[in-house]
Structures are given as structure tokens and as C-alpha cells.
Motif scaffolding. Structure first.
Motif, PDB file in Angstrom:
ATOM      1  N   PRO A  58       3.862 -20.282 -71.472  1.00 16.18           N
ATOM      2  CA  PRO A  58       4.734 -19.425 -72.287  1.00 16.18           C
ATOM      3  C   PRO A  58       6.210 -19.703 -72.041  1.00 16.18           C
ATOM      4  O   PRO A  58       6.629 -20.084 -70.944  1.00 16.18           O
ATOM      5  CB  PRO A  58       4.359 -18.005 -71.831  1.00 16.18           C
ATOM      6  N   GLU A  59       6.997 -19.501 -73.047  1.00 18.29           N
ATOM      7  CA  GLU A  59       8.438 -19.691 -72.930  1.00 18.29           C
ATOM      8  C   GLU A  59       9.026 -18.703 -71.937  1.00 18.29           C
ATOM      9  O   GLU A  59       8.608 -17.548 -71.849  1.00 18.29           O
ATOM     10  CB  GLU A  59       9.075 -19.493 -74.306  1.00 18.29           C
ATOM     11  N   ALA A  60       9.974 -19.167 -71.138  1.00 12.57           N
ATOM     12  CA  ALA A  60      10.703 -18.342 -70.168  1.00 12.57           C
ATOM     13  C   ALA A  60       9.768 -17.624 -69.198  1.00 12.57           C
ATOM     14  O   ALA A  60       9.983 -16.455 -68.861  1.00 12.57           O
ATOM     15  CB  ALA A  60      11.590 -17.336 -70.894  1.00 12.57           C
ATOM     16  N   SER A  61       8.729 -18.314 -68.715  1.00 11.94           N
ATOM     17  CA  SER A  61       7.760 -17.690 -67.810  1.00 11.94           C
ATOM     18  C   SER A  61       7.786 -18.255 -66.395  1.00 11.94           C
ATOM     19  O   SER A  61       7.109 -17.739 -65.513  1.00 11.94           O
ATOM     20  CB  SER A  61       6.346 -17.854 -68.378  1.00 11.94           C
ATOM     21  N   MET A  62       8.582 -19.275 -66.158  1.00 11.50           N
ATOM     22  CA  MET A  62       8.614 -19.925 -64.846  1.00 11.50           C
ATOM     23  C   MET A  62       9.899 -19.603 -64.115  1.00 11.50           C
ATOM     24  O   MET A  62      10.970 -19.476 -64.718  1.00 11.50           O
ATOM     25  CB  MET A  62       8.489 -21.444 -65.009  1.00 11.50           C
ATOM     26  N   ASP A  63       9.779 -19.486 -62.798  1.00  9.97           N
ATOM     27  CA  ASP A  63      10.960 -19.250 -61.966  1.00  9.97           C
ATOM     28  C   ASP A  63      11.618 -20.545 -61.512  1.00  9.97           C
ATOM     29  O   ASP A  63      12.811 -20.571 -61.237  1.00  9.97           O
ATOM     30  CB  ASP A  63      10.582 -18.431 -60.730  1.00  9.97           C
ATOM     31  N   ALA A  64      10.824 -21.599 -61.408  1.00 13.07           N
ATOM     32  CA  ALA A  64      11.373 -22.877 -60.955  1.00 13.07           C
ATOM     33  C   ALA A  64      10.512 -24.018 -61.472  1.00 13.07           C
ATOM     34  O   ALA A  64       9.313 -23.866 -61.684  1.00 13.07           O
ATOM     35  CB  ALA A  64      11.455 -22.937 -59.430  1.00 13.07           C
ATOM     36  N   VAL A  65      11.149 -25.126 -61.703  1.00 18.40           N
ATOM     37  CA  VAL A  65      10.476 -26.375 -62.054  1.00 18.40           C
ATOM     38  C   VAL A  65      10.834 -27.397 -60.991  1.00 18.40           C
ATOM     39  O   VAL A  65      12.009 -27.563 -60.654  1.00 18.40           O
ATOM     40  CB  VAL A  65      10.917 -26.881 -63.446  1.00 18.40           C
ATOM     41  N   VAL A  66       9.821 -28.061 -60.462  1.00 19.85           N
ATOM     42  CA  VAL A  66      10.021 -29.052 -59.403  1.00 19.85           C
ATOM     43  C   VAL A  66       9.450 -30.383 -59.870  1.00 19.85           C
ATOM     44  O   VAL A  66       8.287 -30.458 -60.266  1.00 19.85           O
ATOM     45  CB  VAL A  66       9.331 -28.618 -58.092  1.00 19.85           C
ATOM     46  N   ALA A  67      10.258 -31.427 -59.828  1.00 16.46           N
ATOM     47  CA  ALA A  67       9.815 -32.769 -60.207  1.00 16.46           C
ATOM     48  C   ALA A  67      10.123 -33.714 -59.059  1.00 16.46           C
ATOM     49  O   ALA A  67      11.291 -34.011 -58.788  1.00 16.46           O
ATOM     50  CB  ALA A  67      10.513 -33.226 -61.477  1.00 16.46           C
ATOM     51  N   ILE A  68       9.089 -34.165 -58.365  1.00 15.64           N
ATOM     52  CA  ILE A  68       9.265 -35.021 -57.196  1.00 15.64           C
ATOM     53  C   ILE A  68       8.809 -36.433 -57.530  1.00 15.64           C
ATOM     54  O   ILE A  68       7.618 -36.692 -57.689  1.00 15.64           O
ATOM     55  CB  ILE A  68       8.488 -34.478 -55.984  1.00 15.64           C
ATOM     56  N   GLU A  69       9.777 -37.335 -57.678  1.00  8.85           N
ATOM     57  CA  GLU A  69       9.514 -38.753 -57.925  1.00  8.85           C
ATOM     58  C   GLU A  69       8.612 -38.955 -59.145  1.00  8.85           C
ATOM     59  O   GLU A  69       7.774 -39.856 -59.168  1.00  8.85           O
ATOM     60  CB  GLU A  69       8.910 -39.413 -56.685  1.00  8.85           C
ATOM     61  N   SER A  70       8.791 -38.133 -60.146  1.00 13.86           N
ATOM     62  CA  SER A  70       7.932 -38.218 -61.327  1.00 13.86           C
ATOM     63  C   SER A  70       8.669 -38.672 -62.579  1.00 13.86           C
ATOM     64  O   SER A  70       8.069 -39.296 -63.462  1.00 13.86           O
ATOM     65  CB  SER A  70       7.275 -36.860 -61.587  1.00 13.86           C
ATOM     66  N   LEU A  71       9.959 -38.373 -62.706  1.00 11.16           N
ATOM     67  CA  LEU A  71      10.677 -38.689 -63.936  1.00 11.16           C
ATOM     68  C   LEU A  71      10.664 -40.180 -64.242  1.00 11.16           C
ATOM     69  O   LEU A  71      10.613 -40.578 -65.416  1.00 11.16           O
ATOM     70  CB  LEU A  71      12.120 -38.194 -63.855  1.00 11.16           C
ATOM     71  N   SER A  72      10.691 -41.014 -63.210  1.00 12.75           N
ATOM     72  CA  SER A  72      10.716 -42.459 -63.433  1.00 12.75           C
ATOM     73  C   SER A  72       9.426 -42.973 -64.056  1.00 12.75           C
ATOM     74  O   SER A  72       9.395 -44.076 -64.603  1.00 12.75           O
ATOM     75  CB  SER A  72      10.986 -43.202 -62.117  1.00 12.75           C
TER      76      SER A  72
END
Length: 213
Positions: A58-72
């Protein structure tokens, strides 16, 4: 805290240390199978075999987003940051640990280090720090801090090289793997050396960034 989202991140580690609910995405069947088999102390993280850009969070339902070595590893990584903004509540945080290229690496470094690292490491992109900042701001985030921790991270690759050499000397299965031309992943042994050199000559960087929506 209601949720914490990990993009290909160690969701179980976040749960153990923070005690919050974790929803973790991966497109790797092997990674997903490994994650769901791990024992947990308490509620199990929600591991999803799914592209994070195509989710029903759902939109606006998360407190944090964590991306560890994934964007690449993601094509059109900027789209992921826009999706992160959609899922985050106002004031939510984005935390990224990312492989980066130097801003203006020399041509020889691109040819012999960065381009082969991308190809052999199966990286979809290797942005610079300025590119990453632009993507994040364009997605609606305000950057709170950015740390270049390349010097600390490059020690890891010296250890990895040492372990590979030890395995070659002591493990017959490792030697057979590295000598087997039918094994496509054996090329990563060479990539490890490239990565170490790229860190040493400062054309490969590692950044840790925190932003707020």
C-alpha cells in the motif's frame, strides 16, 4: 514502527536487531529459497519472490526502505527509488549501500576494470555518487548524509582473495571448479582481483546514504 522494507536485503538481520516487521524482495529463486529456510526467533519476515517495482504494498505504508548492494543489479534503478517514495510514509527514510564508479575514471580503468566488473559481476549499472544523488532527489527525497566508505570496504576484497587462494591450495573441489570451462561462474575469481585493484586505484567506490521523504 510498522514496517521495514528490504530490497534484496538481509531481512532476518534487520528483524533480529530491530524487532520490526520486514518485507523483503528478491528476484532470485535461490536467494528466496535460502531465506525462507532460515530459522527465526519470532515472527518470520515476509520474503517475496517478486520484482519490487511490481508489488502490491500500500502507498505510504512503510517506515523505511533499505537497499543493500542491490541497485547495481537493477535495470532503471531510478524507477526503484520512485517506487520506494510511493511506499514510504511522509518522513520515512531511505537507506542505501551501493557500489559506485568514480566520477571521471580514466579510459584504461573503464576498459580493464569497471566495464569487466559490470559484465562479469552481472551488474546492470554502476552509477557515480552524483548520479545516485540526482536519482534520489528526483524521486522526492532529501539527502541527510552520504559517506564514502571505500577504504573500509576494500579490505573485504583482500580477505576474499586470500580465501580463494587458500581454497585453491586446500580444496580439490575448488580447484576443479576453477579449472572447469563449463562453469560460467568461475570467472568471478578473476573479477575479485579486478574489484580489489579498482578499489586500490580509487575508480570503484562504495557509498552509504541516508535520505528522508
Amino acid at each position: 514502527m510498522r514496517y521495514r522494507l528490504g530490497l534484496r536485503s538481509p531481512g532476518a538481520t534487520l528483524f533480529r536487531r530491530i524487532g520490526t516487521h520486514v518485507t523483503a524482495f528478491t528476484v532470485s529463486e535461490a536467494q528466496h529459497a535460502y531465506a525462507v529456510m532460515q530459522p527465526v526467533d519470532g515472527p518470520r519476515p515476509d520474503y517475496r519472490l517478486q520484482d519490487v517495482r511490481k508489488n502490491d504494498v500500500p502507498e505510504a505504508s512503510m517506515d523505511a526502505v533499505v537497499a543493500i548492494e542491490s541497485l547495481s543489479h537493477i535495470e532503471n534503478a531510478a524507477d526503484v527509488l520512485c517506487e520506494a517514495a510511493r511506499m514510504l510514509r511522509p518522513g520515512g527514510r531511505l537507506v542505501i549501500c551501493a557500489w559506485l564508479a568514480a566520477e571521471e575514471p580514466p579510459g584504461w580503468a573503464r576498459r580493464w576494470l569497471l566495464n569487466p566488473i559490470r559484465e562479469e559481476g552481472r551488474l546492470a549499472t554502476l552509477p557515480t555518487a552524483s548520479m545516485l544523488r540526482t536519482w534520489i532527489r528526483d524521486a522526492g527525497f532529501s539527502i541527510e548524509r552520504f559517506d564514502d566508505v571505500s577504504r573500509q570496504v576494500r579490505r573485504t576484497w583482500r580477505v576474499v582473495i586470500g580465501r580463494i587462494l587458500h581454497a585453491v591450495v586446500t580444496d580439490p573441489d575448488a580447484r576443479r571448479f576453477l579449472l572447469d570451462a563449463s562453469e560460467p561462474d568461475r570467472i568471478f575469481a578473476r573479477t575479485v582481483v579486478r574489484i580489489w585493484i579498482a578499489y586500490r586505484v580509487e575508480v570503484l567506490r562504495y557509498g552509504w546514504l541516508v535520505a528522508r521523504l
